[in-house]
Design a protein around this motif. Structure first.
Motif, mmCIF file in Angstrom:
data_model
loop_
_atom_site.group_PDB
_atom_site.id
_atom_site.type_symbol
_atom_site.label_atom_id
_atom_site.label_comp_id
_atom_site.label_asym_id
_atom_site.label_seq_id
_atom_site.Cartn_x
_atom_site.Cartn_y
_atom_site.Cartn_z
ATOM 1 N N GLN A 79 -2.143 -71.174 12.561
ATOM 2 C CA GLN A 79 -1.381 -71.385 11.330
ATOM 3 C C GLN A 79 -2.191 -71.290 10.039
ATOM 4 N N PRO A 80 -3.423 -71.861 9.956
ATOM 5 C CA PRO A 80 -4.128 -71.846 8.662
ATOM 6 C C PRO A 80 -4.981 -70.604 8.401
ATOM 7 N N LYS A 137 2.074 -74.006 2.856
ATOM 8 C CA LYS A 137 1.284 -73.741 4.063
ATOM 9 C C LYS A 137 0.361 -74.919 4.379
ATOM 10 N N GLY A 157 0.088 -79.348 11.989
ATOM 11 C CA GLY A 157 -1.148 -78.929 12.636
ATOM 12 C C GLY A 157 -2.075 -80.097 12.917
ATOM 13 N N PHE A 188 -1.564 -73.833 17.783
ATOM 14 C CA PHE A 188 -0.907 -73.788 16.470
ATOM 15 C C PHE A 188 -1.911 -74.084 15.364
ATOM 16 N N TYR A 189 -2.740 -75.098 15.590
ATOM 17 C CA TYR A 189 -3.763 -75.504 14.631
ATOM 18 C C TYR A 189 -4.751 -74.364 14.356
ATOM 19 N N LEU A 243 2.332 -77.824 5.829
ATOM 20 C CA LEU A 243 2.663 -77.544 7.231
ATOM 21 C C LEU A 243 1.445 -77.725 8.123
ATOM 22 N N PHE A 244 0.287 -77.271 7.632
ATOM 23 C CA PHE A 244 -0.950 -77.412 8.396
ATOM 24 C C PHE A 244 -1.296 -78.886 8.597
#
Length: 305
Positions: A181-182, A80, A88, A177-178, A83-84
């Motif tokens: 996502q986290p 994760k 992100g 998304f930023y 990906l961030f």
């Protein structure tokens, strides 16, 4: 736990406003570096993330000790975080800075602020629940504000390039998304650790493309000052101030006060770099900022705070 008094909230209010102003001025500093000093947006983003990320990671280690490394121990969390950092951090910062290079700091910052509308749309689809009236109103305001910014009310021509519009909207999507996502990571780990590692990982990954060791542009005292401001004040200090303000006044009021960011970007771009900003531009700005107010207040009401 007793609620802080109005007097005790003053430091939180000041820090939230300061973080927004620091972020706004950071965008104008980036425009200055692109237009006047010939720096490449991708190069600037890379070093911004690597340096600011390293500072935040060191801060996290100093305050949390071994806990700062816990995020890497489980493959699920590590994935994760990667990906961030890559999808992100890199995406939200590069699209924003590239949008500035194609237009100006004021327009790019304001266009990015339609991002919360995409966040609302995502959760409406995910939860299979229609948005509430305030969210529909926010969508209309965002679309109206964007229309005024890019056309000045005329259907015959655009006042900024199609590329600038494309990257500005992409910046808003990246911001959404930023933001989304986290969320899972932030429930378990500190914001400093998540953001610091995310920036560092994203910056190191992006460096494979940007080759940050190859320096371009005209480097003088003005370049160094603007660059240092972006890293130290526009990233590290702004981030710390915002997080600290959230602990004092809450996320709702902190988010509302951060609506000052586009205004800070617009004012500094107009008075420092001579960017032309008409009455129609200001009207579009106000409409987009109202979307942030509506969405923040509607979220506040739904959560029962």
């Amino acid at each position: 736990m007793p609620q802080p008094t109005s007097y005790q909230k003053i430091p939180g209010l000041i820090m939230a406003l300061s973080s927004a102003i620091f972020w706004g001025i950071s965008g104008t500093c980036a425009q200055f570096l692109f237009e006047k000093k010939g720096l490449d947006p991708a190069w600037l983003v890379t070093w911004r993330m690597i340096l600011a990320g390293a500072i935040l990671v060191v801060f996290s280690i100093a305050t949390e000790k071994k806990v700062a490394f816990e995020i890497w121990k489980k493959p699920k969390n590590a994935t994760k975080l990667l990906l961030f950092g890559i999808l992100g951090m890199v995406a939200v910062q590069f699209t924003y800075f590239y949008s500035i290079s194609l237009s100006n700091a004021a327009t790019a910052t304001i266009l990015q602020y339609i991002g919360p509308v995409f966040v609302v749309a995502f959760y409406a689809i995910k939860n299979r629940k229609w948005p509430i009236l305030a969210e529909y109103a926010a969508l209309i305001l965002a679309l109206s504000g964007t229309f005024l910014l890019v056309t000045h009310g005329s259907l015959d021509e655009l006042v900024i390039s199609e590329q600038a519009i494309f990257w500005g909207i992409l910046s808003a999507l990246a911001l959404a998304f930023y933001t989304i996502q986290p969320v899972g990571l932030l429930r378990t780990f500190s914001p400093a650790a998540v953001t610091g590692w995310g920036m560092l990982v994203g910056g190191l990954f992006f460096s494979l493309y940007t080759q940050p060791w190859s320096v371009s542009g005209d480097w003088d005292s003005g370049t160094w000052l603007a660059f240092a401001y972006i890293v130290l004040f526009g990233t590290v200090t702004a981030f710390y101030f915002f997080l600290k303000s959230v602990t004092i006044i809450g996320a709702t009021y902190a988010s509302l006060l951060c609506s000052v960011e586009p205004l800070a970007a617009a004012l500094t771009a107009v008075f420092w770099l001579g960017v032309s900003f008409t009455g129609v531009d200001w009207l579009g700005t106000i409409l987009i900022l109202l979307t942030v107010v509506l969405l923040t207040l509607s979220k506040d009401n739904k959560s029962g705070i």
